[in-house]
Design an enzyme around this catalytic site. Structure first.
Site, mmCIF file in Angstrom:
data_model
loop_
_atom_site.group_PDB
_atom_site.id
_atom_site.type_symbol
_atom_site.label_atom_id
_atom_site.label_comp_id
_atom_site.label_asym_id
_atom_site.label_seq_id
_atom_site.Cartn_x
_atom_site.Cartn_y
_atom_site.Cartn_z
ATOM 1 N N GLY A 115 45.255 38.195 36.416
ATOM 2 C CA GLY A 115 44.816 38.647 35.108
ATOM 3 C C GLY A 115 43.830 38.342 35.022
ATOM 4 N N SER A 116 43.296 38.277 33.672
ATOM 5 C CA SER A 116 42.069 38.070 33.359
ATOM 6 C C SER A 116 41.468 36.911 33.171
ATOM 7 C CB SER A 116 41.845 38.983 31.863
ATOM 8 O OG SER A 116 42.558 38.154 31.004
ATOM 9 N N GLU A 165 33.712 43.309 33.053
ATOM 10 C CA GLU A 165 34.862 44.031 33.618
ATOM 11 C C GLU A 165 35.348 45.076 32.895
ATOM 12 O OE1 GLU A 165 38.612 42.172 34.721
ATOM 13 O OE2 GLU A 165 38.556 43.053 36.770
ATOM 14 N N CYS A 202 41.875 45.380 40.767
ATOM 15 C CA CYS A 202 41.113 44.045 40.630
ATOM 16 C C CYS A 202 39.934 44.483 41.472
ATOM 17 C CB CYS A 202 41.724 43.110 40.815
ATOM 18 S SG CYS A 202 42.698 43.056 42.460
ATOM 19 N N GLY A 248 43.107 32.970 32.353
ATOM 20 C CA GLY A 248 43.083 32.021 33.274
ATOM 21 C C GLY A 248 42.644 30.775 32.674
ATOM 22 N N GLU A 290 43.887 34.454 40.204
ATOM 23 C CA GLU A 290 43.515 35.448 40.694
ATOM 24 C C GLU A 290 42.995 36.395 39.511
ATOM 25 O OE1 GLU A 290 43.462 35.722 44.096
ATOM 26 O OE2 GLU A 290 44.980 34.188 44.238
HETATM 27 P P1 NAD Z 1 45.750 39.529 31.150
HETATM 28 O O1 NAD Z 1 44.975 38.375 31.704
HETATM 29 O O2 NAD Z 1 45.725 40.372 29.710
HETATM 30 O O3 NAD Z 1 47.384 39.428 31.123
HETATM 31 C C1 NAD Z 1 47.948 38.993 32.490
HETATM 32 C C2 NAD Z 1 49.118 38.500 31.992
HETATM 33 O O4 NAD Z 1 48.903 37.133 31.344
HETATM 34 C C3 NAD Z 1 50.185 39.159 31.277
HETATM 35 O O5 NAD Z 1 51.550 39.174 31.885
HETATM 36 C C4 NAD Z 1 49.978 38.831 29.804
HETATM 37 O O6 NAD Z 1 50.976 38.742 29.012
HETATM 38 C C5 NAD Z 1 49.854 37.265 30.274
HETATM 39 N N1 NAD Z 1 49.235 36.321 29.021
HETATM 40 C C6 NAD Z 1 48.422 36.795 28.097
HETATM 41 N N2 NAD Z 1 47.903 35.677 27.298
HETATM 42 C C7 NAD Z 1 48.462 34.690 28.068
HETATM 43 C C8 NAD Z 1 48.425 33.110 27.611
HETATM 44 N N3 NAD Z 1 47.996 32.817 26.334
HETATM 45 N N4 NAD Z 1 49.134 32.496 28.359
HETATM 46 C C9 NAD Z 1 49.705 32.766 29.189
HETATM 47 N N5 NAD Z 1 50.000 34.225 29.904
HETATM 48 C C10 NAD Z 1 49.394 35.078 28.966
HETATM 49 O O7 NAD Z 1 45.557 40.898 32.242
HETATM 50 P P2 NAD Z 1 45.764 42.325 32.163
HETATM 51 O O8 NAD Z 1 44.996 43.070 31.305
HETATM 52 O O9 NAD Z 1 47.263 42.400 32.199
HETATM 53 O O10 NAD Z 1 45.357 42.709 33.674
HETATM 54 C C11 NAD Z 1 44.122 43.042 34.116
HETATM 55 C C12 NAD Z 1 43.442 41.938 34.457
HETATM 56 O O11 NAD Z 1 43.944 41.524 35.551
HETATM 57 C C13 NAD Z 1 41.824 42.369 34.809
HETATM 58 O O12 NAD Z 1 41.067 41.164 34.415
HETATM 59 C C14 NAD Z 1 41.967 42.391 36.616
HETATM 60 O O13 NAD Z 1 40.886 42.359 37.193
HETATM 61 C C15 NAD Z 1 43.051 41.204 36.762
HETATM 62 N N6 NAD Z 1 43.434 41.437 38.120
HETATM 63 C C16 NAD Z 1 43.179 40.775 39.114
HETATM 64 C C17 NAD Z 1 43.594 40.854 40.261
HETATM 65 C C18 NAD Z 1 43.454 39.908 41.563
HETATM 66 O O14 NAD Z 1 43.923 39.830 42.399
HETATM 67 N N7 NAD Z 1 42.209 39.037 41.390
HETATM 68 C C19 NAD Z 1 44.635 41.654 40.500
HETATM 69 C C20 NAD Z 1 45.056 42.543 39.476
HETATM 70 C C21 NAD Z 1 44.479 42.608 38.512
#
Ligand code: NAD
Length: 494
Positions: free
Chosen positions: A242-243, A398, A300, A247, A265
């Site tokens: 995720g973002s 991003e 990503c 992380g 990731e």
């Molecule tokens: P996001 O970080 O907003 O959400 C990802 C997940 O985290 C969701 O399930 C969300 O509900 C959860 N989340 C949100 N707040 C949280 C918290 N406080 N504690 C724990 N979990 C929480 O990301 P997104 O908008 O769903 O996805 C897009 C992002 O993911 C982009 O930054 C993209 O680059 C990244 N991404 C990375 C890869 C990789 O392999 N490096 C692959 C795909 C996507």
């Protein structure tokens, strides 16, 4: 050939409300709450999700803990786990079109890509790790003659997995495959805007014979369910895609709780670098466009910064515009569509904001508008922004949308400096016919994945992971097992 009649039938099928899966049973939220699922295809409510509470997350974690501790899964021979997981992969494949269409209605990815990258990729991943697990051995240390040093590899315990909305099945399987094959139990939290297919795949896991409690799914918001998972004392390892801000939060919460290991990731701002001596500039144009515009840039590793050697910059950008104009953005369930919907109204708004800020700063914008508004769905033109300076926010942050920032450069050193000049380090590409330059760039670029004369398409046999603020740890390949298997030393006096 995609079965368009079947797709048409599936696109209007009712989608029942999605419930948690805890200890093998479908369960509503403990307080009865739900969240609407808005389809990016038409902006309408598709169904609802159980809106998980902290108590729901704790119940799922307790189930996974008990399932791990009593050995109902970890205690099986690896070959027995393998047999169940192979059945699971076969069930995913048997339901591939249904899963792909459901996923498209939930998150907007174009169907051609979704089918390949989602159910089929997930099945292949689960099969890969299932096949591998009975071929992984411990070690005997080359130590002194009066001692025996054994290195065992053991499952870590309870894995918490939190995944994003782009490619939920593919990315979910990158975690579930090695985690479950290794004998761990899992609590999975999918993203709010892409939960439906992972939830369905969890039912298929049960049907294949994965025992209740081994794979639990809690639906709902990150700020509630994700937080409870991150703060849990019973999750041993947290794997996240995720973002970067989330992380960072996971690391904080691990520090506040049981110091669980956290593998991240994260995002990227990946440079796609085209030198004037690229072997085939027409191919470079097409691949650059596909590398940012497919799945509306919600990838990503998307090549979101295009660095072009100045001597070919104008001609290259002209060809890129011409090719981009031919790309079909539209109904994600039409097999001819090359770029589907943006996942949510919020993401669309954010994409448009980035573009208008670049325009206001004097950059030239090609595309950049919302389209197909009459459908109620969230669609955006593939967008090329030129005249971008390396320090512009569109070149640093991003966007996660169909927006390409183009930056000219004069020398190899300058290209490298620009390429490395962000907080991210996920992927990159170099287009050149000069083998030595290609190798110099591979060495010089700070990224977990460097392509040469292509972009994307690496398969399961190689690891994927970032450096700098793109994360740590790796998905894919046998290296992924490192996150899910602990080393234990036995030292025996002979
Ligand atoms: P996001 O970080 O907003 O959400 C990802 C997940 O985290 C969701 O399930 C969300 O509900 C959860 N989340 C949100 N707040 C949280 C918290 N406080 N504690 C724990 N979990 C929480 O990301 P997104 O908008 O769903 O996805 C897009 C992002 O993911 C982009 O930054 C993209 O680059 C990244 N991404 C990375 C890869 C990789 O392999 N490096 C692959 C795909 C996507």
């Amino acid at each position: 050939m995609l079965d368009t009649d079947k797709i048409a039938a599936l696109r209007s099928a009712d989608v029942p409300p999605a419930l948690h899966l805890i200890e093998g049973a479908a369960q509503p939220a403990s307080d009865g709450g739900t969240l609407p699922v808005i389809s990016p295809l038409d902006g309408k409510e598709l169904t609802t999700l159980a809106r998980g509470t902290a108590a729901d997350a704790e119940a799922a974690i307790a189930s996974a803990r008990a399932a791990f501790d009593d050995g109902r899964w970890s205690g099986l021979a690896p070959g027995a786990r393998k047999a169940v997981m192979l059945k699971w992969a076969a069930l995913i494949e048997a339901n591939a079109l249904e899963l792909a269409v459901l996923g498209v209605r939930d998150n907007g990815t174009e169907i051609g890509m979704a089918l390949k990258a989602e159910p089929f990729s997930a099945a292949a991943t689960i099969r890969y790790y299932a096949e591998a697990i009975d071929k992984i051995y411990g070690e005997i240390a080359p130590t002194a003659p009066d001692a025996l040093g054994l290195v065992h590899r053991e499952p870590v315990g309870v894995v918490g997995a939190i995944v994003p909305w782009n490619f939920p099945l593919m990315i979910g399987a990158w975690k579930l495959g090695p985690a479950l094959a290794a004998g761990n139990t899992v609590v999975l939290k999918p993203a709010e805007t892409a939960s439906l297919t992972l939830r369905r795949v969890a039912d298929l896991a049960l049907e294949a014979g994965i025992p209740p409690g081994v794979f639990n799914v809690v639906l709902g918001e990150g700020a509630v369910v994700g937080e409870a998972m991150a703060l849990s004392m019973e999750i041993d390892v947290m794997v996240f895609t995720g973002s970067a801000p989330v992380g960072r939060r996971l690391l904080e919460n691990a520090a506040k709780s049981n110091l669980k290991r956290v593998y991240l990731e994260l995002g990227g701002k990946s440079p796609n670098i085209v030198f004037a001596d690229a072997p085939d500039l027409d191919t470079a144009v097409k691949v650059a466009a596909n590398g940012i515009f497919r799945n509306s840039g919600q990838v990503c590793i998307a090549g979101s910064r295009l660095l072009v050697e100045r001597s070919i910059h104008d001609a290259f950008v002209e060809k890129l515009r011409a090719f981009t104009e031919t790309m079909q953005v539209g109904d994600p369930l039409d097999p001819a569509t090359q770029a589907g919907a943006v996942n949510s109204a919020r993401q669309l708004e954010q994409n448009l904001r980035f573009v208008s800020e670049a325009e206001a700063a004097g950059r030239q914008v090609f595309g950049g508008k919302r389209i197909r508004e009459e459908t109620g769905g969230f669609f955006m033109e593939p967008t090329i922004v030129t005249g971008v300076a390396p320090e512009d926010s569109i070149a640093q942050r991003e966007v996660f949308g169909p927006v390409l920032a183009v930056i000219p450069f004069d020398t190899e050193e300058e290209a490298l400096q620009i390429a490395n000049g962000t907080d991210y380090g996920l992927a990159a590409a170099v287009w050149t016919a000069d083998l030595s330059r290609a190798h110099r760039m591979i060495r010089g670029i700070h990224a977990g994945l460097v392509h040469v004369n292509t972009y994307g398409g690496s398969d399961l046999t190689v690891p994927l992971g970032g450096v700098k603020q793109s994360g740590n740890g790796h998905d894919k390949s046998l290296h992924a097992f490192d996150k899910y298997l602990d080393l234990k030393t036995a030292w025996i006096k002979l």
